[in-house]
Scaffold this motif. Structure first.
Motif, mmCIF file in Angstrom:
data_model
loop_
_atom_site.group_PDB
_atom_site.id
_atom_site.type_symbol
_atom_site.label_atom_id
_atom_site.label_comp_id
_atom_site.label_asym_id
_atom_site.label_seq_id
_atom_site.Cartn_x
_atom_site.Cartn_y
_atom_site.Cartn_z
ATOM 1 N N GLY B 22 56.587 19.926 13.938
ATOM 2 C CA GLY B 22 56.214 20.944 14.914
ATOM 3 C C GLY B 22 57.437 21.481 15.629
ATOM 4 N N LEU B 23 58.324 20.583 16.016
ATOM 5 C CA LEU B 23 59.561 20.986 16.705
ATOM 6 C C LEU B 23 60.392 21.885 15.801
ATOM 7 C CD1 LEU B 23 61.219 20.430 19.281
ATOM 8 C CD2 LEU B 23 62.395 18.663 18.005
ATOM 9 N N TYR B 24 60.470 21.496 14.503
ATOM 10 C CA TYR B 24 61.268 22.285 13.555
ATOM 11 C C TYR B 24 60.708 23.700 13.439
ATOM 12 C CZ TYR B 24 63.029 24.002 9.140
ATOM 13 O OH TYR B 24 63.586 24.780 8.174
ATOM 14 N N ILE B 25 59.365 23.800 13.303
ATOM 15 C CA ILE B 25 58.770 25.139 13.150
ATOM 16 C C ILE B 25 59.052 25.973 14.397
ATOM 17 C CG2 ILE B 25 56.629 26.401 12.923
ATOM 18 C CD1 ILE B 25 55.531 24.218 11.250
ATOM 19 N N VAL B 33 53.400 33.929 15.271
ATOM 20 C CA VAL B 33 52.158 33.236 14.917
ATOM 21 C C VAL B 33 52.489 31.862 14.345
ATOM 22 C CG1 VAL B 33 50.141 33.320 13.447
ATOM 23 C CG2 VAL B 33 50.918 35.363 14.564
ATOM 24 N N LYS B 34 53.528 31.825 13.494
ATOM 25 C CA LYS B 34 53.944 30.543 12.912
ATOM 26 C C LYS B 34 54.405 29.598 14.016
ATOM 27 C CE LYS B 34 55.085 28.249 9.108
ATOM 28 N NZ LYS B 34 55.720 28.573 7.857
ATOM 29 N N LYS B 35 55.115 30.139 14.981
ATOM 30 C CA LYS B 35 55.584 29.317 16.095
ATOM 31 C C LYS B 35 54.400 28.686 16.830
ATOM 32 C CE LYS B 35 59.824 31.358 17.797
ATOM 33 N NZ LYS B 35 60.855 30.354 17.816
ATOM 34 N N LEU B 36 53.339 29.492 17.032
ATOM 35 C CA LEU B 36 52.176 28.954 17.749
ATOM 36 C C LEU B 36 51.480 27.883 16.920
ATOM 37 C CD1 LEU B 36 50.780 32.120 19.472
ATOM 38 C CD2 LEU B 36 51.625 30.070 20.562
ATOM 39 N N VAL B 37 51.430 28.077 15.586
ATOM 40 C CA VAL B 37 50.852 27.026 14.736
ATOM 41 C C VAL B 37 51.691 25.756 14.844
ATOM 42 C CG1 VAL B 37 50.342 26.370 12.371
ATOM 43 C CG2 VAL B 37 49.741 28.620 13.163
ATOM 44 N N LEU B 41 50.792 21.937 15.966
ATOM 45 C CA LEU B 41 51.127 20.674 15.292
ATOM 46 C C LEU B 41 51.666 19.668 16.297
ATOM 47 C CD1 LEU B 41 53.034 21.476 11.977
ATOM 48 C CD2 LEU B 41 50.735 20.666 12.272
ATOM 49 N N PHE B 42 52.585 20.143 17.127
ATOM 50 C CA PHE B 42 53.180 19.269 18.143
ATOM 51 C C PHE B 42 52.089 18.696 19.052
ATOM 52 C CE2 PHE B 42 55.896 17.792 21.399
ATOM 53 C CZ PHE B 42 57.174 17.765 20.884
ATOM 54 N N LEU C 33 45.533 26.603 6.087
ATOM 55 C CA LEU C 33 46.016 25.218 6.078
ATOM 56 C C LEU C 33 45.828 24.569 7.441
ATOM 57 C CD1 LEU C 33 49.292 25.332 3.988
ATOM 58 C CD2 LEU C 33 47.232 24.071 3.488
ATOM 59 N N SER C 34 46.032 25.326 8.521
ATOM 60 C CA SER C 34 45.866 24.703 9.837
ATOM 61 C C SER C 34 44.400 24.376 10.100
ATOM 62 C CB SER C 34 46.462 25.574 10.931
ATOM 63 O OG SER C 34 45.625 26.647 11.204
ATOM 64 N N GLY C 35 43.477 25.174 9.503
ATOM 65 C CA GLY C 35 42.066 24.818 9.609
ATOM 66 C C GLY C 35 41.779 23.495 8.908
ATOM 67 N N ILE C 36 42.342 23.339 7.687
ATOM 68 C CA ILE C 36 42.167 22.081 6.955
ATOM 69 C C ILE C 36 42.776 20.928 7.751
ATOM 70 C CG2 ILE C 36 42.738 20.873 4.824
ATOM 71 C CD1 ILE C 36 42.916 23.554 3.470
ATOM 72 N N TYR C 37 43.928 21.207 8.334
ATOM 73 C CA TYR C 37 44.625 20.199 9.142
ATOM 74 C C TYR C 37 43.728 19.726 10.289
ATOM 75 C CZ TYR C 37 48.205 18.461 12.321
ATOM 76 O OH TYR C 37 48.940 17.690 13.175
#
Lengths: 150, 135, 185
Positions: B22-25, B33-37, B41-42, C33-37
């Protein structure tokens, strides 16, 4: 006949069950997993489901955005109102023991606890459902077409 | 023996793996949007970090019933339950900001936004120096 | 033993999905993928005995967040640009932080032990007091709404505040503003 007839009919059949399930999750939350948060999200999911299949405007006719926006503060007011009610009845903030007629300072009061928890969860449900639905409305209502009108 | 140790700490290792990816992303990727995903994760790795120690092997969920003695710790569940709902509300807030940024700049890539911001600033500088040149 | 095994398998799947999320450049793929996650992590929570949390994560993470992310993708672009420079520094930072945290983890008590400090003080106290004091068998509900009611009031207010923020950001402008704008032209 539209091609997505099956989808529409299945949606119409499923949504009442989703709402009933949300109510079950809410009112049975004392005895099984669940509570206001989950029930609020399930209600919001039912509305979002309806909007995804039938379109945003038919859904907004059934669940008007104004009502949804009002639900957001209403839940917080219900929650805090329970707290102030207990304060008014002579106990601490959110101490539910006084919410029933057979209150005794020494003994625990199951009915009052149940009642307090239920109303507090109603507040949580109202805020969470309102917030989720209005977030969805805000995203869905902001179509790409707006840029052209500028 | 080492395998058993590994299994004992597997939860924590996966938690830390999720945390560092998460930190890496968040640091490496410019797309918002990727940053928010990645932020999500984090966040979920923190959920795992809270829930893992509360589990007792052989225990049951903390719903009291007759015939069961060992229950897992209910306190982390309460904390994380509210954190999830708050998490989705703040995710929505972040996405709303992304939508507004896209409307203002026409892109959601960080690099492009920075270069556009530089252009705007240069234009501002030009505009502000023009009266000085006229003098 | 079977609990630990299921836990291990689910966590490994979670790690695979995470690698997929990091590597995928198509944002639509990332959202799916985040939904699956989310669904997988809900299963992990189920194994970790957090049934209430699993329910919330399954409905919120796999349901609402996916819808919101897809809505954002509809309003913006669907593909991520390639980075200008190779991300060596972030990779180094992430691996360094991860390694330090792993070093710190070694001292933690092993997974699933009943005698670790976390399970000694407050948790068992709530478990023992919930039924006699409130009569509610689901301890999570009684702690959430009764013992820590003030806490939950704060959380509800945070949800409300975030919703207000989103409405302020995304709601269309009033007609008054539009007429002003036209007047400027």
């Amino acid at each position: 006949m539209r091609l997505d007839a099956i989808l529409r009919i299945v949606t119409k059949m499923l949504i009442p069950f989703m709402l009933i399930f949300a109510l079950y999750v809410h009112f049975h939350g004392d005895f099984s997993p669940g509570g206001g948060f989950q029930a609020g999200v399930v209600i919001a999911a039912a509305v979002v489901f309806h909007a995804l299949v039938f379109g945003l405007y038919p859904t907004q006719k059934i669940v008007p955005p104004r009502l949804v926006t009002l639900m957001m503060p209403a839940g917080v007011i219900i929650y805090a109102g329970v707290g102030f009610l207990t304060l008014y009845l002579g106990e601490n903030f959110l101490d539910y023991d006084v919410l029933s007629h057979n209150h005794h300072p020494e003994k625990p009061n199951y009915h009052a606890q149940e009642r307090g928890v239920l109303w507090v969860e109603v507040g949580v449900l109202t805020t969470v459902a309102g917030t989720m639905i209005s977030i969805f409305y805000a995203f869905a209502g902001r179509g790409k077409g707006e840029d052209k009108t500028k | 023996m080492i395998f058993e140790e590994f299994i004992n700490y597997y939860n924590y290792f996966i938690t830390l793996f999720l945390m560092s990816s998460g930190l890496y992303i968040v640091v490496a990727r410019g797309n918002m949007v990727k940053k928010l995903v990645g932020l999500g994760l984090f966040q979920t790795s923190v959920y795992l970090l809270y829930l893992s120690p509360g589990k007792i092997l052989g225990g049951t969920p903390p719903i009291l019933a007759e015939g069961y003695e060992v229950y897992s710790n209910p306190l982390p569940h309460v904390l994380i339950l509210t954190a999830i709902v708050v998490g989705v509300a703040t995710l929505g807030l972040g996405l709303a900001l992304v939508v507004r940024i896209h409307e203002a700049y026409g892109t959601i890539e960080e690099d492009e936004i920075f270069s556009k911001g530089d252009d705007l600033q240069e234009e501002d500088n030009k505009n502000s120096t023009l009266p000085g040149d006229a003098k | 033993m079977s609990e630990a095994l299921i836990n291990t398998v689910l966590l490994s799947l979670l790690a695979c999905i995470t690698i997929g999320i990091v590597r995928t450049r198509n944002l639509f793929g990332v959202v799916v993928l985040s939904g699956i996650y989310s669904l997988l992590i809900a299963s992990v929570m189920m194994v970790l005995d957090a049934v209430d949390v699993a329910m919330t994560e399954a409905s919120v993470g796999a349901g609402m967040s996916t819808v919101l992310l897809l809505g954002t993708l509809y309003l913006t672009k669907g593909h991520e640009m390639k980075a200008f420079k190779p991300p060596l520094l972030p990779l180094f930072v992430a691996i360094g932080v991860g390694a330090m945290l792993v070093y710190g983890t070694i001292d933690l008590p092993p997974f699933g032990a009943a005698d670790q400090p976390v399970n000694q003080h407050v948790g068992p106290d709530y478990l023992a007091r919930s039924k006699p004091e409130t009569g509610i068998p689901n301890v999570v509900t009684s702690v959430l709404a009764s013992y820590r009611g003030f806490d939950t009031l704060g959380e509800t207010t945070v949800v409300f505040t975030a919703g207000i923020g989103i409405l302020m950001l995304l709601r269309r402008r009033r007609k008054k503003d539009d007429t002003l704008r036209e007047g400027e032209k």
